[in-house]
Design a protein around this motif. Structure first.
Motif, short mmCIF file in Angstrom:
data_model
loop_
_atom_site.label_atom_id
_atom_site.label_comp_id
_atom_site.label_asym_id
_atom_site.label_seq_id
_atom_site.Cartn_x
_atom_site.Cartn_y
_atom_site.Cartn_z
N ASP A 168 164.28 53.32 44.93
CA ASP A 168 165.21 53.72 43.86
C ASP A 168 164.87 55.15 43.45
O ASP A 168 164.07 55.83 44.11
N ALA A 169 165.42 55.63 42.33
CA ALA A 169 165.21 57.01 41.89
C ALA A 169 163.76 57.30 41.52
O ALA A 169 163.35 58.46 41.47
N SER A 170 162.97 56.25 41.28
CA SER A 170 161.58 56.48 40.89
C SER A 170 160.75 57.08 42.02
O SER A 170 159.69 57.65 41.77
N VAL A 171 161.21 56.98 43.28
CA VAL A 171 160.41 57.51 44.40
C VAL A 171 160.67 58.99 44.67
O VAL A 171 159.98 59.60 45.48
N MET A 172 161.66 59.59 44.00
CA MET A 172 161.95 61.00 44.25
C MET A 172 160.70 61.84 43.99
O MET A 172 160.09 61.73 42.93
N PRO A 173 160.29 62.69 44.95
CA PRO A 173 159.10 63.52 44.75
C PRO A 173 159.24 64.45 43.54
O PRO A 173 158.27 64.71 42.84
N ASP A 174 160.45 64.94 43.31
CA ASP A 174 160.78 65.58 42.04
C ASP A 174 162.28 65.47 41.84
O ASP A 174 163.02 65.08 42.74
N LEU A 175 162.69 65.81 40.64
CA LEU A 175 164.10 65.65 40.25
C LEU A 175 164.96 66.58 41.07
O LEU A 175 164.66 67.76 41.20
N MET A 176 166.05 66.05 41.62
CA MET A 176 166.93 66.93 42.38
C MET A 176 167.95 67.59 41.46
O MET A 176 168.10 67.22 40.30
N SER A 177 168.65 68.60 42.01
CA SER A 177 169.47 69.50 41.19
C SER A 177 170.89 68.96 41.01
O SER A 177 171.84 69.49 41.58
N GLY A 178 171.02 67.90 40.23
CA GLY A 178 172.34 67.33 39.99
C GLY A 178 172.22 65.89 39.55
O GLY A 178 171.13 65.39 39.26
N ASN A 179 173.35 65.20 39.52
CA ASN A 179 173.39 63.80 39.09
C ASN A 179 172.69 62.92 40.12
O ASN A 179 172.71 63.22 41.31
N THR A 180 172.10 61.83 39.68
CA THR A 180 171.14 61.10 40.53
C THR A 180 171.70 59.89 41.26
O THR A 180 171.02 59.32 42.11
N ASN A 181 172.94 59.47 40.97
CA ASN A 181 173.42 58.23 41.57
C ASN A 181 173.61 58.35 43.09
O ASN A 181 173.15 57.49 43.85
N ALA A 182 174.28 59.41 43.53
CA ALA A 182 174.50 59.58 44.98
C ALA A 182 173.18 59.68 45.75
O ALA A 182 173.03 59.03 46.80
N PRO A 183 172.19 60.46 45.28
CA PRO A 183 170.91 60.50 46.00
C PRO A 183 170.19 59.15 46.02
O PRO A 183 169.52 58.82 46.99
N THR A 184 170.33 58.36 44.96
CA THR A 184 169.67 57.05 44.92
C THR A 184 170.28 56.12 45.96
O THR A 184 169.56 55.38 46.65
N ILE A 185 171.59 56.18 46.11
CA ILE A 185 172.26 55.38 47.14
C ILE A 185 171.83 55.85 48.53
O ILE A 185 171.57 55.03 49.43
N MET A 186 171.72 57.16 48.71
CA MET A 186 171.23 57.70 49.99
C MET A 186 169.83 57.18 50.31
O MET A 186 169.53 56.77 51.44
N ILE A 187 168.94 57.22 49.29
CA ILE A 187 167.57 56.74 49.49
C ILE A 187 167.57 55.29 49.98
O ILE A 187 166.83 54.91 50.89
N ALA A 188 168.44 54.46 49.39
CA ALA A 188 168.49 53.04 49.77
C ALA A 188 169.08 52.86 51.17
O ALA A 188 168.67 51.95 51.91
N GLU A 189 170.04 53.70 51.54
CA GLU A 189 170.57 53.65 52.91
C GLU A 189 169.46 53.97 53.92
O GLU A 189 169.31 53.27 54.93
N LYS A 190 168.72 55.02 53.66
CA LYS A 190 167.63 55.41 54.57
C LYS A 190 166.53 54.35 54.58
O LYS A 190 166.01 54.00 55.65
N ALA A 191 166.21 53.83 53.40
CA ALA A 191 165.18 52.78 53.32
C ALA A 191 165.58 51.55 54.12
O ALA A 191 164.75 50.93 54.78
N SER A 192 166.86 51.19 54.06
CA SER A 192 167.34 50.01 54.80
C SER A 192 167.06 50.16 56.29
O SER A 192 166.60 49.20 56.94
#
Length: 537
Positions: A505-529
């Motif tokens: 989830d968003a808690s694993v981001m090494p640091d905060l990315m430059s924008g809203n966090t929902n799309a990157p969180t979904i990306m992280i879960a796609e890659k994790a899958s």
């Protein structure tokens, strides 16, 4: 309380059905090979306002679907507590958020990779953004059109939002038709996670197509109490559901997807975290992991409110019973109109200093105004534009206050703790004021209500930021990915020092990315899958 011992076994147990958990549930159950249990502390996503885009304002303080957290008093904000809404419902925060689809900058992900997280550079993650996406404009170099997640243009003509973009160009910013394309910098219109005027949460996009699979079980109103271990291997999840204590065993892995607040909370409750903290609450230490709950980051915003010369704002629509009724009819019949307004219609990304490599400020423009989000709109015609610093240096912590899983954690974000952060808001507000003073917006502006004409000096702008600044609802990095001693998970999102346990989830981001966090969180879960399925072979 009864203890139900009818232990159930699954290949994967996912804790949290939010932006990431719904993706995992879909992808891991898709082949029919693996059995999956998805646990969600909140209810089903049946609340009517979840599905209406503007409903995020109604859900802001709706306890039935919202954890309703508060920070501790923030030193940088004159000791104010900052309200932290988080989704407690199928879809998690994607069911109550402001709907903006923003990926961040290419440089964000390259920075993740440069910090020792191989496989997380922009070229590595772009395929997963595309895999997730059902882009209304069609597929191209940066976008996918065949994924589960609808990404759409706005379905409401608003002259104020258009005037803001024109004013930004007049102030020297380039027009940017796609904040998620080649570059982020410039002014334009936000796209949203909607389909034909309805919210497309991760529950709508990922869970609904999968919910009837025989190998997927979804349990709502199921609050995880703790993870149970066999030595240093995560074995099962204990959860409370409708007064009964239940247990689910994972044959392969437990996947914690409870968000930047609840994921570190669950690890700490389970004995994985800073040893001194755990001992102080009488929790047996499974692993002394001092980074769990560290490096908390969030985007802060400061809003300028302008009185409008024409009765064309959402304030005016809400104040008129007839216009409100018409807006409801328009949405019900056509899925268009004011009820499709997201938490930003148009906006801009810019640098406060030309020496910066990429934008450090995001502007959210909205055709309404209020003292606080989720509260009554102003009685006058008004619109708002907020300054959001994209890469804050300030760092905070998340700590349990009790061994009781039902007690909210202690949240300290530490806003405005560094000179860089303070300077960004001073300079960002000045640049935003310059945009608002351009010819394109002149016909609509009566006066600046907040901070007002008297607030001019750097000291006064900083004071205004301290008095009124709030969150943009993007907490991250409390179970940070990396290879240093304070990193909680490795580059495959496995909890370091523990077997059979990942955080996704968003808690694993090494640091905060430059924008809203929902799309990157979904990306992280796609890659994790993909990584989870690779490791299962």
């Amino acid at each position: 309380m009864n203890h139900n011992n009818d232990a159930s076994e699954f290949d994967y147990v996912i804790v949290g059905a939010g932006s990431a958990g719904c993706v995992l549930a879909n992808r891991l159950s898709a082949g029919g090979k693996h059995s999956v249990l998805l646990l969600e502390a909140g209810p089903k996503d049946s609340h009517i306002w979840i599905h209406i885009p503007l409903g995020y304002g109604k859900l802001f303080k709706e306890k039935s679907v919202n954890w309703m957290y508060q920070t501790e008093p923030e030193p940088g904000l004159h000791g104010r507590q900052v309200f932290q809404p988080r989704g407690k419902v199928l879809g998690g925060s994607s069911s109550i958020n402001g709907l903006l689809y923003v990926r961040g900058q290419h440089e964000d992900y390259d920075r993740w990779r440069q910090r020792g997280n191989a496989g997380w550079g922009y070229e590595d993650v772009l395929p997963y953004f595309k895999k997730a996406e059902s882009q209304q404009r069609g597929a191209d170099q940066y976008h996918g059109a065949d994924g589960p997640l609808p990404v759409s243009d706005w379905r409401h003509h608003d002259p104020l939002s258009e005037a803001f973009v024109k004013a930004s160009v007049e102030a020297g910013l380039p027009f940017n038709p796609d904040f998620n394309g080649a570059t982020q910098e410039g002014a334009g219109f936000f796209q949203t996670t909607t389909r034909r005027g309805r919210r497309a949460s991760s529950a709508f996009s990922y869970l609904r197509p999968a919910k009837n699979r025989a190998n997927l079980r979804i349990e709502t109103d199921a609050l995880a109490q703790r993870i149970l271990f066999d030595g240093r291997r995560a074995k099962s999840v204990e959860y409370r559901q409708r007064g009964q204590l239940r247990r689910a065993t994972a044959r392969r892995e437990i996947l914690v997807s409870s968000g930047a607040y609840n994921s570190p909370q669950l690890l700490q409750l389970s004995g994985v975290g800073p040893a001194d903290l755990l001992k102080s609450h009488g929790i047996e230490v499974i692993l002394d992991s001092p980074g769990v709950g560290n490096d908390l980051q969030d985007h802060m915003q400061v809003r300028i409110v302008t009185k409008c010369s024409q009765n064309i704002t959402l304030n005016d629509i809400v104040a008129s019973p007839i216009r409100s009724a018409l807006a409801g009819v328009q949405w019900a019949a056509l899925r268009k109109g004011p009820l499709t307004i997201a938490a930003g219609t148009s906006g801009a990304f810019f640098k406060t200093n030309p020496r910066l490599a990429s934008p450090d400020i995001q502007i959210h423009f909205i055709p309404f105004s209020t003292d606080k989000m989720g509260e009554k709109l102003h009685p006058f015609s008004g619109f708002s534009a907020s300054v959001c610093q994209l890469r804050p240096e300030s760092r905070g912590t998340l700590r349990i206050k009790s061994a009781d899983p039902s007690q909210p954690p202690e949240i300290r974000i530490n806003y405005l703790a560094t000179e860089t952060d303070r300077r960004a808001f001073i300079d960002g507000l000045k640049i935003l004021r310059n945009i608002l003073a351009q010819p394109a917006l002149k016909p609509y502006c009566v006066e600046e209500v907040y901070p007002g004409a008297k607030v001019v000096s750097d000291e006064d702008l900083l004071e205004f930021s301290r008095k009124t600044g709030s969150t943009v609802y993007h907490p991250t990095s409390t179970c940070r990915m990396g290879s240093d001693p304070l990193a909680v998970v490795d580059q495959r999102l496995k909890v370091r020092g523990i077997d059979g346990l990942r955080v996704v989830d968003a808690s694993v981001m090494p640091d905060l990315m430059s924008g809203n966090t929902n799309a990157p969180t979904i990306m992280i879960a796609e890659k994790a899958s993909d990584m989870i399925l690779e490791d299962a072979r």
